[in-house]
Design an enzyme around this catalytic site. Sequence first.
Site, PDB file in Angstrom:
ATOM      1  CG  HIS A 187      -0.318   0.231   2.525  1.00  0.00           C
ATOM      2  ND1 HIS A 187       0.024  -0.794   3.372  1.00  0.00           N
ATOM      3  CD2 HIS A 187       0.044   1.365   3.166  1.00  0.00           C
ATOM      4  CE1 HIS A 187       0.548  -0.303   4.468  1.00  0.00           C
ATOM      5  NE2 HIS A 187       0.577   1.017   4.372  1.00  0.00           N
ATOM      6  CG  ASP A 217      -0.033  -4.176   2.727  1.00  0.00           C
ATOM      7  OD1 ASP A 217       0.158  -3.628   1.624  1.00  0.00           O
ATOM      8  OD2 ASP A 217      -0.162  -3.542   3.784  1.00  0.00           O
ATOM      9  CB  SER A 296       3.297   1.694   6.350  1.00  0.00           C
ATOM     10  OG  SER A 296       2.171   1.955   7.140  1.00  0.00           O
TER      11      SER A 296
END
Length: 447
Positions: A187, A217, A296
């Site tokens: 993402h 992911d 992230s």
Amino acid sequence: MAVLAQLKFPTTFLQFPPQPQSQFPSNQTSRRPNCIISAPNLLLNSRFLATQREPNAQFIDKLIQPNVPALTLQRCFSVVQKLLNCPEKNYIQSNLWVWCASLSVIISVATVKIDDANAYVVTPRRKLQTDELTTVNLFRDNTPSVVYITNLAVRQDAFTLDVLEVPQGSGSGFIWDGKGHIVTNYHVIRGASDLRVTLGDQSVYEAKVIGYDQDKDVAVLGIDAPKDKLRPVPVGSSRDLLVGQKVYAIGNPFGLDHTLTTGVISGLGREINSAATGRPILDVIQTDAAINPGNSGGPLLDSSGFLIGINTAIYSPSGASAGVGFSIPVSSIVDQLVKYGKITRPVLGIRFAPDQSVEQLGVTGVLVLDAAPDGPAGKAGLRPTKRDAYGRLILGDIITTVNGQKVSNGSDLYKILDRCKVGDKVMVEVLRGDQKENVLVTLEPKS
């Protein structure tokens, strides 16, 4: 005052100016015209001074001797008075301030209690504790392995119609090996026209996508950087983790360069949904280490500095770090992406209805909405949901078990398929109308 005999005073010296030879007796011609006298010794040697009325060269020599007895303050003042009246007072008066300074030091020491020594102690710099040193060294050793990723998108100016590249997002990543492979979350790079990677020394490189897995992911990028600038993060194992052990997260939250947060593993075996496909990600690590936007894709490290997970999400009502963070465990996903550029995952080849819709029907299982004729389920004979000639809805097969394992929702089905391999044959039990039937399906790779 008996304590004074044990104190070590800093020696203060008097430098007598050279005098003409005629002022000294003829038998003293070998003496040094410049003599150095220790002020503490002179003040402490009161027993000798009390008997001297006219100091001479011999008197000066005796003052230099270090062996002195203890004094009282009264004798100290008597010594100074005798020195001011002695024939050599011109030598001493010229440096009287030095003698007074030495005397003041003796008085101040004598009037302070020994127990109050802390008043004269300078507090040294506090040394770091062992756990603090461990954290400092861990951050210093692993910071060069963490990178900053910028997601660039193409935008067209509404007035000039010029095409521009503007940042549409950012995140963190880490160096996987010495070949320039960078691991991050999918993402972080989704929808990017170009990607840029900034290393720890602030050097910037264009990056290309090597492979990604939307369901987990995870994405792998590639940069062309010199090997001396690539420091791979040491890879550990996420199979033997325990709740309560310390973990460290390094990343670039809110664009801030290399930030360290600490915490503990607060849960294991968690399940979250992929931000890209909604497919559940299993065996996720839960931690209370702060994972803010921008963290992230960064590494989650154990107390030895080994990689155990990839920071991916945080569950928080506010969207900040006031919640719990989740990290994807390290597995063979990255190695497959580096080698093949994709993940070979088995699928049934169906599209199923949301769990809420099935619950409204009063049944338990997975309702098949579509099954491609050339897919594994279509070839095996599973029936999709369709409408008849009058527009009435005819429900398709409802999957209730796979290989004898109960399937209550889509998450259960994904868990079973994740433990299978391409080419495996699975027995699928379905509810077709009012009858239960078993269908043998051969799993195929995801296209």
